[in-house]
Motif scaffolding. Structure first.
Motif, short mmCIF file in Angstrom:
data_model
loop_
_atom_site.label_atom_id
_atom_site.label_comp_id
_atom_site.label_asym_id
_atom_site.label_seq_id
_atom_site.Cartn_x
_atom_site.Cartn_y
_atom_site.Cartn_z
N LYS A 248 0.97 -1.19 0.00
CA LYS A 248 0.18 0.04 -0.02
C LYS A 248 1.04 1.20 -0.17
O LYS A 248 1.58 1.22 0.91
N LEU A 249 0.83 2.19 -0.99
CA LEU A 249 1.80 3.26 -1.08
C LEU A 249 0.84 4.39 -1.21
O LEU A 249 0.09 4.77 -2.11
N MET A 250 1.17 5.20 0.08
CA MET A 250 0.15 6.55 0.21
C MET A 250 1.31 7.55 -0.38
O MET A 250 2.44 7.84 0.32
N VAL A 251 1.00 8.41 -1.24
CA VAL A 251 1.87 9.36 -1.73
C VAL A 251 1.18 10.85 -1.65
O VAL A 251 0.21 10.97 -2.24
N SER A 252 2.03 11.95 -1.16
CA SER A 252 1.22 13.06 -1.15
C SER A 252 2.14 14.09 -2.02
O SER A 252 3.19 13.80 -2.47
N ALA A 253 1.32 14.98 -2.77
CA ALA A 253 1.93 15.99 -3.71
C ALA A 253 1.52 17.45 -3.20
O ALA A 253 1.45 18.44 -4.02
N SER A 254 1.47 17.58 -1.74
CA SER A 254 1.07 18.67 -1.21
C SER A 254 2.10 19.85 -1.45
O SER A 254 2.08 20.88 -1.38
N ASP A 255 3.55 19.20 -1.41
CA ASP A 255 4.74 20.25 -1.65
C ASP A 255 4.48 20.67 -3.11
O ASP A 255 5.05 21.69 -3.42
N LEU A 256 3.89 20.21 -4.19
CA LEU A 256 3.55 20.86 -5.12
C LEU A 256 2.23 21.73 -5.37
O LEU A 256 1.90 22.17 -6.39
N GLY A 257 1.75 21.63 -4.05
CA GLY A 257 0.25 22.44 -4.04
C GLY A 257 -0.76 21.78 -4.58
O GLY A 257 -1.83 22.41 -4.81
N LEU A 258 -0.85 20.48 -4.49
CA LEU A 258 -2.02 19.55 -5.09
C LEU A 258 -2.69 18.95 -3.80
O LEU A 258 -1.91 18.23 -3.06
N ASP A 259 -3.96 19.12 -3.78
CA ASP A 259 -4.65 18.24 -2.78
C ASP A 259 -4.71 16.71 -3.40
O ASP A 259 -4.39 16.65 -4.65
N GLY A 260 -5.13 15.83 -2.59
CA GLY A 260 -5.45 14.39 -3.19
C GLY A 260 -6.16 14.43 -4.28
O GLY A 260 -5.90 13.66 -5.21
N PHE A 261 -7.30 15.15 -4.54
CA PHE A 261 -8.14 15.09 -5.66
C PHE A 261 -7.65 15.49 -6.69
O PHE A 261 -7.70 15.09 -7.85
N ARG A 262 -6.93 16.68 -6.56
CA ARG A 262 -6.24 17.28 -7.96
C ARG A 262 -5.17 16.30 -8.43
O ARG A 262 -4.98 16.22 -9.49
N PHE A 263 -4.45 15.80 -7.45
CA PHE A 263 -3.53 14.74 -7.84
C PHE A 263 -4.13 13.51 -8.35
O PHE A 263 -3.47 13.36 -9.38
N ARG A 264 -4.98 12.99 -8.09
CA ARG A 264 -5.84 11.86 -8.70
C ARG A 264 -6.02 12.37 -9.90
O ARG A 264 -5.88 11.56 -11.07
N ASP A 265 -6.77 13.56 -10.42
CA ASP A 265 -7.10 14.04 -11.65
C ASP A 265 -6.10 14.29 -12.56
O ASP A 265 -6.02 13.72 -13.71
N GLU A 266 -4.89 14.43 -12.10
CA GLU A 266 -3.66 14.65 -12.98
C GLU A 266 -3.12 13.30 -13.46
O GLU A 266 -2.50 13.08 -14.54
N LEU A 267 -3.07 12.30 -12.33
CA LEU A 267 -2.77 11.15 -12.60
C LEU A 267 -3.84 10.44 -14.02
O LEU A 267 -3.05 9.77 -14.59
N ARG A 268 -4.99 10.69 -13.60
CA ARG A 268 -5.74 10.08 -14.62
C ARG A 268 -5.66 10.65 -15.97
O ARG A 268 -5.67 9.91 -16.99
N LYS A 269 -5.38 11.81 -16.07
CA LYS A 269 -4.97 12.61 -17.29
C LYS A 269 -3.75 11.75 -18.09
O LYS A 269 -3.48 11.96 -19.28
N ARG A 270 -2.81 11.18 -17.13
CA ARG A 270 -1.62 10.45 -17.79
C ARG A 270 -1.84 8.91 -17.62
O ARG A 270 -0.81 8.22 -17.64
N GLY A 271 -3.08 8.59 -17.90
CA GLY A 271 -3.27 7.36 -17.70
C GLY A 271 -3.10 6.18 -16.50
O GLY A 271 -2.83 5.18 -16.55
N ILE A 272 -3.23 6.87 -15.22
CA ILE A 272 -3.06 6.17 -14.03
C ILE A 272 -4.20 6.34 -13.11
O ILE A 272 -4.52 7.51 -13.00
N MET A 273 -4.99 5.50 -12.57
CA MET A 273 -5.85 5.72 -11.69
C MET A 273 -5.66 4.98 -10.31
O MET A 273 -5.46 3.83 -10.44
N PRO A 274 -5.54 5.78 -9.10
CA PRO A 274 -5.10 5.26 -8.04
C PRO A 274 -6.37 4.44 -7.38
O PRO A 274 -7.49 4.64 -7.83
#
Length: 473
Positions: free
Chosen positions: A316-342
């Motif tokens: 189980k891999l919990m990853v935060s992008a808060s240092d990039l200014g992304l909350d988890g939901f925006r992070f997920r959306d950016e992953l989805r644009k790149r063909g990844i779904m957590p």
């Protein structure tokens, strides 16, 4: 009058659209679009429509499927070294509610972690048992509930009729279950996320290694069975008969043979090749090293301050992008644009579920997507709030009493002080923010409105717009 087009198939179309997008899933089911099933089950599935049947051909019983089912369940019990195992085709929810009904009535009080799954609340409503909640510890940086601290758990154990444990939690965190078992009482376990723990020394111990009564597991989450298929293990013969009786009441009389067959095949695969789990751990260890080198990302790892976390599942891999200014939901959306779904997104992070079906190709695609997000400079403009994610709530009446009481619908914004008749459940992970019988507070209202603003799916409410909530009149 609206005339609907009955030729449309919106649900089937939505499923097919997702499949055709070619997104790499880092979420359940664990077979990852069929990549992780055994060769034998892949061949069997060519006959899926024909095998969706109500009849079998078996040497002992001819056409009765029960003999074949019991033979398969004996093999499962042998693999997990228990007295009896049961196939389930209504998910781990079926098993959890069967265990609660088998051991508790309206005269009983059950010790429970407050971050229990919604299915546990359903079991309390069905049985009438009263919960005695113990709140988990909170990591304030990650805004996540970890596990219940042992001393607090034991302090609350006086006068209870039994305990229902969560081990591990959704994120793979494990408490010291050996010390939290209550001697002389039923100790039941929601082990939905721990079905694989016995297959590698790199994993935490499985619940069955301790003095528990029974456990329910979800092989569809990380093994290779089909979604909705689960199994239940009972350690002692004297407990199996009662559980079997309850399952006979609540399980469907029209079982899906495809689900049971997938359980049988998943068990056979694990009995055949356990080294694949070690190999998966090695791949994930390398992935962790790669992610740590990418600017802007953090991986959750227990520290000395997490005294309540006894062990953690490395897959189980919990990853935060808060240092990039992304909350988890925006992070997920950016992953989805790149063909990844957590597996899920929460306010501060996303969770990746990694199984033996994820090979180097899939993991490389994930790391590449993270590098692209890091370099892209995307930021979230969503406002964050500072409200406890697990506000301490007062249980006024039992979940069953509340559920069957007369209720009225009131504006959520005006519900402070009311007693809830329904649940508010951020999904996933499916842990109720509030449940029937608890008193609604300003914190609950604010959190619900905040989660809605994040487009976090909220279930359990009659009003799908989450503007009104049913309360006891």
């Amino acid at each position: 009058m609206i005339i609907m087009n009955q030729k449309e198939t919106p649900f089937m179309d939505a499923v097919l659209k997702y499949v055709k997008k070619g997104i790499i899933p880092f979420h359940t089911p664990g077979h990852i679009q069929g990549k992780g099933v055994s060769k034998e089950f892949a061949e069997f599935f060519q006959y899926a429509l024909a095998a969706d049947s109500a009849e079998v051909e078996h040497l002992e019983s001819h056409h009765d499927y029960e003999a074949a089912r019991k033979e398969a369940e004996k093999l499962l019990a042998d693999l997990y070294k228990v007295d009896r195992s049961f196939f389930l085709c209504n998910g781990t929810t079926e098993g959890i509610q069967a265990l609660i009904l088998a051991y508790f009535t309206s005269q009983d009080t059950v010790l429970l972690p407050r971050n229990a799954h919604r299915s546990v609340v359903g079991g309390l409503i069905l049985s009438g048992a009263k919960p005695k909640w113990v709140y988990p510890e909170i990591d304030r940086e990650w805004k996540v509930a970890t596990v219940v601290e042992t001393e607090k758990w034991l302090e609350q154990s006086q006068g209870v009729s039994g305990a229902f444990h969560l081990y591990p939690n959704y994120y793979g965190m494990c408490q010291d279950l050996e010390k939290q078992v209550i001697d002389g009482l039923p100790n039941l376990v929601d082990e939905a996320h721990g079905v694989h723990l016995q297959f590698s020394d790199f994993f935490p111990k499985q619940a069955l290694d301790f003095n528990i009564t029974a456990t329910v597991q979800s092989p569809h989450k990380i093994l290779s069975s089909l979604t909705q298929s689960s199994w239940l293990h009972v350690k002692k013969k004297e407990d199996a008969a009662r559980i079997s009786q309850v399952l006979g009441i609540i399980e469907t009389t029209s079982p899906n043979f495809l689900l049971w067959s997938s359980l049988d095949a998943a068990r056979a695969l694990e009995a055949e090749d356990n080294n694949r789990w070690n190999e998966t751990v090695f791949r994930v260890q390398n992935l962790r090293k790669v992610i740590k080198q990418i600017s802007g990302f953090k991986i959750f790892e227990p520290t000395k301050s997490h005294t309540e976390i006894y062990a953690m599942d490395p897959l189980k891999l919990m990853v935060s992008a808060s240092d990039l200014g992304l909350d988890g939901f925006r992070f997920r959306d950016e992953l989805r644009k790149r063909g990844i779904m957590p597996e899920l997104a929460e306010t501060e992070f996303v969770l990746f579920l990694i199984t033996p079906a994820h090979q180097e190709k899939e993991l490389a695609h994930l790391s590449k997507a993270l590098e692209d997000i890091s370099q892209n400079g995307v930021k979230s403009n969503r406002e964050r709030i500072n409200v406890p994610i697990y506000p301490r709530l007062k249980t006024v009446i039992s979940p069953k009493e509340a559920f069957f009481s007369t209720g009225v619908s009131v504006k959520l914004s005006e519900a402070d002080g009311c007693i809830a008749q329904e649940m508010i459940i951020p999904y996933p992970p499916g842990i109720p923010l509030i449940m029937p019988g608890e008193q609604i507070t300003k914190e609950v209202i604010e959190l619900t409105q905040y989660y809605k603003s994040l487009n976090w799916p909220l279930r359990g409410m009659e009003d799908k717009n989450t503007e009104f909530i049913r309360v006891i009149s």
